[in-house]
Scaffold this motif. Sequence first.
Motif, short mmCIF file in Angstrom:
data_model
loop_
_atom_site.label_atom_id
_atom_site.label_comp_id
_atom_site.label_asym_id
_atom_site.label_seq_id
_atom_site.Cartn_x
_atom_site.Cartn_y
_atom_site.Cartn_z
N ALA A 81 -23.99 6.40 -19.12
CA ALA A 81 -23.10 5.78 -20.11
C ALA A 81 -21.73 6.44 -20.11
O ALA A 81 -20.70 5.76 -20.17
N LEU A 82 -21.70 7.77 -20.02
CA LEU A 82 -20.41 8.48 -19.97
C LEU A 82 -19.63 8.13 -18.71
O LEU A 82 -18.42 7.87 -18.76
N LEU A 83 -20.32 8.12 -17.58
CA LEU A 83 -19.66 7.75 -16.34
C LEU A 83 -19.09 6.33 -16.44
O LEU A 83 -17.96 6.07 -16.01
N TYR A 84 -19.87 5.43 -17.02
CA TYR A 84 -19.39 4.06 -17.17
C TYR A 84 -18.19 4.00 -18.11
O TYR A 84 -17.23 3.28 -17.85
N ASP A 85 -18.24 4.75 -19.21
CA ASP A 85 -17.12 4.76 -20.15
C ASP A 85 -15.82 5.20 -19.47
O ASP A 85 -14.76 4.64 -19.74
N PHE A 86 -15.92 6.19 -18.61
CA PHE A 86 -14.72 6.72 -17.97
C PHE A 86 -14.29 5.92 -16.74
O PHE A 86 -13.10 5.76 -16.51
N TYR A 87 -15.24 5.43 -15.97
CA TYR A 87 -14.89 4.82 -14.68
C TYR A 87 -15.33 3.37 -14.53
O TYR A 87 -15.11 2.76 -13.49
N GLY A 88 -15.93 2.80 -15.56
CA GLY A 88 -16.48 1.44 -15.46
C GLY A 88 -15.47 0.38 -15.08
O GLY A 88 -15.80 -0.58 -14.39
N GLU A 89 -14.23 0.56 -15.51
CA GLU A 89 -13.20 -0.44 -15.18
C GLU A 89 -12.89 -0.50 -13.69
O GLU A 89 -12.25 -1.46 -13.23
N LEU A 90 -13.34 0.47 -12.95
CA LEU A 90 -13.11 0.48 -11.51
C LEU A 90 -14.15 -0.35 -10.75
O LEU A 90 -14.00 -0.57 -9.55
N LEU A 91 -15.20 -0.78 -11.45
CA LEU A 91 -16.21 -1.66 -10.84
C LEU A 91 -15.72 -3.10 -10.94
O LEU A 91 -14.94 -3.44 -11.82
N ASN A 92 -16.24 -3.96 -10.04
CA ASN A 92 -15.87 -5.38 -10.16
C ASN A 92 -16.67 -6.02 -11.28
O ASN A 92 -17.59 -5.43 -11.84
N GLU A 93 -16.31 -7.23 -11.67
CA GLU A 93 -16.91 -7.89 -12.84
C GLU A 93 -18.42 -8.04 -12.71
O GLU A 93 -19.16 -7.81 -13.67
N HIS A 94 -18.90 -8.42 -11.53
CA HIS A 94 -20.34 -8.59 -11.31
C HIS A 94 -21.06 -7.25 -11.49
O HIS A 94 -22.09 -7.17 -12.17
N GLN A 95 -20.51 -6.20 -10.90
CA GLN A 95 -21.11 -4.87 -11.03
C GLN A 95 -21.12 -4.42 -12.49
O GLN A 95 -22.13 -3.90 -12.98
N LYS A 96 -20.00 -4.61 -13.19
CA LYS A 96 -19.92 -4.23 -14.59
C LYS A 96 -20.96 -4.96 -15.42
O LYS A 96 -21.63 -4.35 -16.26
N ASN A 97 -21.10 -6.25 -15.20
CA ASN A 97 -22.04 -7.06 -15.95
C ASN A 97 -23.48 -6.55 -15.78
O ASN A 97 -24.19 -6.33 -16.75
N ILE A 98 -23.89 -6.35 -14.54
CA ILE A 98 -25.25 -5.89 -14.25
C ILE A 98 -25.45 -4.47 -14.79
O ILE A 98 -26.45 -4.18 -15.43
N TYR A 99 -24.49 -3.60 -14.54
CA TYR A 99 -24.61 -2.20 -14.95
C TYR A 99 -24.67 -2.08 -16.48
O TYR A 99 -25.46 -1.30 -17.01
N GLU A 100 -23.86 -2.85 -17.18
CA GLU A 100 -23.89 -2.85 -18.64
C GLU A 100 -25.25 -3.29 -19.17
O GLU A 100 -25.78 -2.70 -20.10
N GLN A 101 -25.80 -4.33 -18.56
CA GLN A 101 -27.11 -4.81 -18.99
C GLN A 101 -28.18 -3.74 -18.80
O GLN A 101 -29.04 -3.55 -19.66
N PHE A 102 -28.11 -3.03 -17.69
CA PHE A 102 -29.13 -2.03 -17.38
C PHE A 102 -28.95 -0.76 -18.22
O PHE A 102 -29.89 -0.28 -18.83
N VAL A 103 -27.74 -0.23 -18.27
CA VAL A 103 -27.51 1.06 -18.93
C VAL A 103 -27.26 0.91 -20.43
O VAL A 103 -27.89 1.59 -21.24
N LEU A 104 -26.36 0.03 -20.81
CA LEU A 104 -25.96 -0.06 -22.22
C LEU A 104 -26.89 -0.93 -23.06
O LEU A 104 -27.17 -0.62 -24.21
N GLU A 105 -27.38 -2.02 -22.48
CA GLU A 105 -28.26 -2.91 -23.23
C GLU A 105 -29.73 -2.58 -23.01
O GLU A 105 -30.60 -3.16 -23.64
N ASP A 106 -30.02 -1.69 -22.07
CA ASP A 106 -31.37 -1.21 -21.78
C ASP A 106 -32.34 -2.33 -21.38
O ASP A 106 -33.51 -2.32 -21.76
#
Length: 113
Positions: free
Chosen positions: A8-33
Amino acid sequence: MNDILEQALLYDFYGELLNEHQKNIYEQFVLEDLSLSEIASSEGISRQGVHDLVKRCNKTLSSYEAKLHLVEKFLAIKEKVHQINEVLEAEQTETGMLIESIKKISTEILEEL
């Protein structure tokens, strides 16, 4: 630090560097569990595809941290501010006004981080 908090911390700091598809999937897995299967079903891809993407995102975000150390610096500053607050709590009876000012500043530092 546990894996979910680190991700979650890594995503908070660097998440904007991922593309939209990656952000969407990663958010669902890490942030939404959500589980890999739940994400795969909603996105119309395989469970293995979700797993690979999350693993690749973790590697990418960790790579950014290895180069930039932003999370490491953030945690170090946060710890130092907590130490300042602990010292101030111990000394509060002697110089109340000064201590309250310093506490206010340290709180503002934490909020800005």
